[in-house]
Design an enzyme around this catalytic site. Sequence first.
Site, PDB file in Angstrom:
ATOM      1  N   HIS A  88      30.647  39.888   2.016  1.00  0.00           N
ATOM      2  CA  HIS A  88      29.838  41.090   1.885  1.00  0.00           C
ATOM      3  C   HIS A  88      30.255  42.140   2.914  1.00  0.00           C
ATOM      4  O   HIS A  88      30.892  41.828   3.914  1.00  0.00           O
ATOM      5  CB  HIS A  88      28.364  40.734   2.064  1.00  0.00           C
ATOM      6  CG  HIS A  88      27.845  39.782   1.022  1.00  0.00           C
ATOM      7  ND1 HIS A  88      26.875  40.126   0.104  1.00  0.00           N
ATOM      8  CD2 HIS A  88      28.156  38.480   0.747  1.00  0.00           C
ATOM      9  CE1 HIS A  88      26.618  39.093  -0.681  1.00  0.00           C
ATOM     10  NE2 HIS A  88      27.390  38.081  -0.307  1.00  0.00           N
ATOM     11  N   ASP A  99      28.873  33.652   5.307  1.00  0.00           N
ATOM     12  CA  ASP A  99      28.397  32.431   5.940  1.00  0.00           C
ATOM     13  C   ASP A  99      29.599  31.784   6.613  1.00  0.00           C
ATOM     14  O   ASP A  99      30.683  31.712   6.022  1.00  0.00           O
ATOM     15  CB  ASP A  99      27.871  31.443   4.896  1.00  0.00           C
ATOM     16  CG  ASP A  99      26.468  31.761   4.410  1.00  0.00           C
ATOM     17  OD1 ASP A  99      25.994  32.887   4.640  1.00  0.00           O
ATOM     18  OD2 ASP A  99      25.849  30.876   3.794  1.00  0.00           O
ATOM     19  N   SER A 106      38.447  29.614   3.758  1.00  0.00           N
ATOM     20  CA  SER A 106      39.250  30.782   4.128  1.00  0.00           C
ATOM     21  C   SER A 106      38.541  31.582   5.199  1.00  0.00           C
ATOM     22  O   SER A 106      37.601  31.090   5.816  1.00  0.00           O
ATOM     23  CB  SER A 106      39.551  31.637   2.904  1.00  0.00           C
ATOM     24  OG  SER A 106      40.658  32.470   3.169  1.00  0.00           O
TER      25      SER A 106
END
Length: 300
Positions: free
Chosen positions: A174, A118, A261
């Site tokens: 992911h 995201d 990050s």
Amino acid sequence: MAEPDTIKFFNRYSLRLEQELVYGAAWMRWTYGNPFGRLALEAFVKRPFFSQWYGWRMNRSISRGKVLPFIRTYGLDVNEFADPPESFSSFNEFFYRRLKPGARPINPDPLTAVFPADGRHLGFPDASQITGVFVKGQRFDLVKLLGDASLAARYATGAVVLSRLCPVDYHRFHFPVAGRASETKLLNGPLYSVNPIALRRQLAYLWENRRTITTIESEKFGTVLMLEIGATNVGSIKQTYRAGTTIVKGAEKGYFEFGGSSTLLLFEPGRIRLAEDLVEHSRQQRELYARVGDRLGTIA
């Protein structure tokens, strides 16, 4: 052009230009824009012990009192959480929370690569043709980023995708493609912020910061490099996958502990066609907001 301390991005879902509500904005402006702040930055803020200390604070049980106010301030959707907000024993545990199965559908098209996190994304079809990242004239230095000149040459004209995670985001990352994932290599370094307030002043923070590199051998997309880039107040980068195994697209790779990050993807030349909205907004030095599992690009 936006003001230096204003961060605007295009939301793929609302189809609107939106302004980011920056966590710790006043501190960011002082640290990266004030001469005394920059002295503090070089003296201790960029150093790992500062982020370790802050991470320790966010691991203490007293920090759980920050969870509900944070959710209210930033409007997070608790219906996505795998666990109720009251169940977290610390702010850090809330920060790297899991989501319910199905909360982030993975694009099922085998010819499609997906966003690994995201966040707010920039994508460039050819690393050698980048004319500006956040501001004109800033380019990626692949040799310094990868710490390997021959590897950098291999990806010099390949596609680059930078995904920036804010403190308000879901902080697990992911795999963007299916394939076989290598061991993760660590390149050590300091921990500067990767917020655009900082990166507009010096993009080099991306390749100076502590970062990890994993190779994904993909049948359809070639050899993809995936990097996780640490930042100020990131306690650590945790890998949860098993190296040397075959992974499916969208499988969890790991998570960041407290702090915003970034992840960064590098594709070999001619292996991917990036999504049009990603390329167009990046050309305008504007990030595109999209969620993990959504379409990043298709096989070239």
